[in-house]
Design an enzyme around this catalytic site. Sequence first.
Site, PDB file in Angstrom:
ATOM      1  N   ARG A 156       0.852  -1.183   0.000  1.00  0.00           N
ATOM      2  CA  ARG A 156       0.000   0.000   0.000  1.00  0.00           C
ATOM      3  C   ARG A 156       0.894   1.241   0.000  1.00  0.00           C
ATOM      4  O   ARG A 156       1.286   1.746   1.047  1.00  0.00           O
ATOM      5  CB  ARG A 156      -0.941  -0.042   1.195  1.00  0.00           C
ATOM      6  CG  ARG A 156      -2.083  -1.048   1.047  1.00  0.00           C
ATOM      7  CD  ARG A 156      -3.108  -0.591   0.000  1.00  0.00           C
ATOM      8  NE  ARG A 156      -3.681   0.689   0.393  1.00  0.00           N
ATOM      9  CZ  ARG A 156      -4.790   0.806   1.136  1.00  0.00           C
ATOM     10  NH1 ARG A 156      -5.442  -0.262   1.523  1.00  0.00           N
ATOM     11  NH2 ARG A 156      -5.257   2.004   1.455  1.00  0.00           N
TER      12      ARG A 156
ATOM     13  N   THR B 204      -6.160  -3.497   6.694  1.00  0.00           N
ATOM     14  CA  THR B 204      -6.435  -2.434   5.720  1.00  0.00           C
ATOM     15  C   THR B 204      -7.888  -2.383   5.286  1.00  0.00           C
ATOM     16  O   THR B 204      -8.263  -1.508   4.510  1.00  0.00           O
ATOM     17  CB  THR B 204      -5.548  -2.596   4.472  1.00  0.00           C
ATOM     18  OG1 THR B 204      -5.786  -3.889   3.887  1.00  0.00           O
ATOM     19  CG2 THR B 204      -4.075  -2.462   4.830  1.00  0.00           C
TER      20      THR B 204
ATOM     21  N   LYS C  34     -12.496  -6.295  -9.337  1.00  0.00           N
ATOM     22  CA  LYS C  34     -12.570  -6.436  -7.884  1.00  0.00           C
ATOM     23  C   LYS C  34     -13.619  -5.476  -7.335  1.00  0.00           C
ATOM     24  O   LYS C  34     -13.642  -4.302  -7.699  1.00  0.00           O
ATOM     25  CB  LYS C  34     -11.211  -6.112  -7.238  1.00  0.00           C
ATOM     26  CG  LYS C  34     -11.253  -6.113  -5.705  1.00  0.00           C
ATOM     27  CD  LYS C  34      -9.972  -5.557  -5.115  1.00  0.00           C
ATOM     28  CE  LYS C  34     -10.102  -5.378  -3.606  1.00  0.00           C
ATOM     29  NZ  LYS C  34      -8.932  -4.695  -3.016  1.00  0.00           N
TER      30      LYS C  34
ATOM     31  N   HIS D 183     -14.775   0.216  -4.505  1.00  0.00           N
ATOM     32  CA  HIS D 183     -15.013   0.077  -3.068  1.00  0.00           C
ATOM     33  C   HIS D 183     -16.174   0.955  -2.629  1.00  0.00           C
ATOM     34  O   HIS D 183     -16.317   2.082  -3.083  1.00  0.00           O
ATOM     35  CB  HIS D 183     -13.764   0.485  -2.271  1.00  0.00           C
ATOM     36  CG  HIS D 183     -12.540  -0.304  -2.605  1.00  0.00           C
ATOM     37  ND1 HIS D 183     -11.772  -0.032  -3.727  1.00  0.00           N
ATOM     38  CD2 HIS D 183     -11.942  -1.339  -1.981  1.00  0.00           C
ATOM     39  CE1 HIS D 183     -10.760  -0.879  -3.771  1.00  0.00           C
ATOM     40  NE2 HIS D 183     -10.830  -1.680  -2.716  1.00  0.00           N
TER      41      HIS D 183
END
Length: 227
Positions: free
Chosen positions: A37, A202, A146, A120
């Site tokens: 990240r 995370t 994703k 997300h």
Amino acid sequence: MNSETKIVLPIFQKTKEDILRNANECIEKGADILEIRIDGMENPTPELAREIIEEINFPIIATNRIKSEGGSFEGSEEERIAILKECAEVADYVDIELQCDEKYIKEIKDTGVTTIISYHDFEKTPDLDFLIDIVEKEAKLGDIPKIAVMPNNLEDTITVLAILSHFENVVAISMGELGSYTRVISSKFNAPFTFATANDLTAPGQIDIDTMRILLNSDLIETPELD
């Protein structure tokens, strides 16, 4: 039977030294892939990010997450993409958000790296038709779609399972404690990988790697024998 779904362990640290130390610990704990990240680093540069990935010398997802999708990167979009493009030359995967400008997604994909196109929602789980549309768009732009969404009830987690059932080669996660089981059951749908944790949490609902490894390699769903 061992699961073919690979376990990704994220690393969210500020300094090169801490990243390298955590990387070694995660590898020792049995990670299949590490997610670096970059947005967790202090003053990341393309050169530093590349150097870290090369030194780790292990399968890597390079992620430089924008704030609107749970990330911490402080620089401009041009700076963020420049880092990802540099990482694309040495990483195995680059994660880039669907909401990113398509020209930047294309620039990263054109490097030849395997791209994860991500979406997300940390507040809710959109309806199934909306998520199907999202995954179809992701699949057209990159290699691995994703989605990671937040459930407000058990039915929301079933929506995520429907995505896993509807598509091949997709990562679909229902976050939080309520959705944590989807991180395990996704292996039954042959998801390419799932996210666990060793040191750095995370996303809400991540399971520690030792538990994840046991669950992935257990027959949680037994097929009844026919007479």
